[in-house]
Motif scaffolding. Structure first.
Motif, PDB file in Angstrom:
ATOM      1  N   ASP A   9     -35.049  43.169 -12.848  1.00 22.35           N
ATOM      2  CA  ASP A   9     -33.630  43.045 -13.174  1.00 22.35           C
ATOM      3  C   ASP A   9     -33.196  41.588 -13.103  1.00 22.35           C
ATOM      4  N   VAL A  10     -33.630  40.892 -12.047  1.00 22.52           N
ATOM      5  CA  VAL A  10     -33.275  39.488 -11.894  1.00 22.52           C
ATOM      6  C   VAL A  10     -33.914  38.671 -13.019  1.00 22.52           C
ATOM      7  N   GLY A  12     -34.711  39.708 -15.979  1.00 23.74           N
ATOM      8  CA  GLY A  12     -33.990  40.022 -17.207  1.00 23.74           C
ATOM      9  C   GLY A  12     -32.674  39.274 -17.284  1.00 23.74           C
ATOM     10  N   ARG A  13     -31.978  39.201 -16.172  1.00 19.03           N
ATOM     11  CA  ARG A  13     -30.702  38.472 -16.155  1.00 19.03           C
ATOM     12  C   ARG A  13     -30.924  36.977 -16.379  1.00 19.03           C
ATOM     13  N   ILE A  14     -31.993  36.449 -15.795  1.00 21.47           N
ATOM     14  CA  ILE A  14     -32.303  35.028 -15.986  1.00 21.47           C
ATOM     15  C   ILE A  14     -32.617  34.762 -17.451  1.00 21.47           C
ATOM     16  N   GLU A  15     -33.399  35.624 -18.072  1.00 21.49           N
ATOM     17  CA  GLU A  15     -33.724  35.442 -19.487  1.00 21.49           C
ATOM     18  C   GLU A  15     -32.475  35.528 -20.344  1.00 21.49           C
ATOM     19  N   SER A  16     -31.580  36.469 -20.022  1.00 22.42           N
ATOM     20  CA  SER A  16     -30.330  36.597 -20.764  1.00 22.42           C
ATOM     21  C   SER A  16     -29.482  35.342 -20.605  1.00 22.42           C
ATOM     22  N   PHE A  17     -29.401  34.837 -19.387  1.00 23.21           N
ATOM     23  CA  PHE A  17     -28.646  33.609 -19.125  1.00 23.21           C
ATOM     24  C   PHE A  17     -29.262  32.439 -19.886  1.00 23.21           C
ATOM     25  N   SER A  20     -28.355  32.607 -23.480  1.00 25.09           N
ATOM     26  CA  SER A  20     -26.952  32.224 -23.663  1.00 25.09           C
ATOM     27  C   SER A  20     -26.807  30.705 -23.630  1.00 25.09           C
TER      28      SER A  20
END
Length: 180
Positions: A9-10, A12-17, A20
């Motif tokens: 999850d972390v 995935g969030r890092i990749e999304s960030f 962006s």
């Protein structure tokens, strides 16, 4: 199991960030390109674009100028660092080449030190081995002739030892002498 899910999850969030941030960088570059394009006034005069020129705020213009100044400074630093690194690399390269040449010369001297030429063949010479072989031939000859009185004499043994010691000393001198 929850530890692995949390990491995913972390991650995935890092990749999304990260995506962006990349998207925002691309948009900023596009805006910068649009704002930095300077069209001569005579090309725009009398066209539809003349009145639609968007006003550029002072903050954006100062940010663009700051970015341009930073780019120039980065290029200056890069040329300075590359120049000094090139000089240092060249100096080290020269020292390394000189050291290798010196080592090659020393190695060749060491290899050639104990060799004799017989025709076109270079052969190593072992002085103490040659002397030992000669003394064994002498001893064998004395045994063959039956001269046991010479062989049993302490002077013969001392003579053999002295000849071998001299051969070793000569060998030591030859190996350690300076050749120019």
């Amino acid at each position: 199991m929850s530890g692995g899910t949390t990491k995913e999850d972390v991650r995935g969030r890092i990749e999304s960030f990260d995506q962006s941030v990349r998207s925002l960088e691309k948009r900023l570059r596009a805006v910068e390109r649009r704002l930095s394009v300077e069209v001569p006034a005579e090309d725009v005069a009398g066209t539809v674009f003349e009145t639609q020129q968007p006003p550029v705020s002072g903050d954006v213009r100062s940010a663009i100028e700051s970015i341009d100044k930073l780019k120039v400074e980065v290029e200056e630093l890069r040329s300075l660092v590359e120049g000094s690194l090139r000089v240092d690399i060249d100096k080290l390269s020269d020292k390394l080449e000189a050291s290798l040449a010196s080592q090659d010369e020393k190695l060749m001297r060491i290899e050639d030190r104990n060799r004799i030429s017989i025709g076109s063949i270079r052969m190593p010479v072992e002085l103490s081995g040659i002397m030992g072989a000669a003394l064994l031939l002498l001893t064998g000859g004395l045994i063959f002739v039956g001269r046991w009185d010479i062989l049993r004499s302490p002077y013969f043994s001392l003579g053999l030892g002295l000849v071998l010691a001299i051969a070793v000393l000569i060998k030591f001198y030859v190996v350690n002498r300076k050749t120019d």
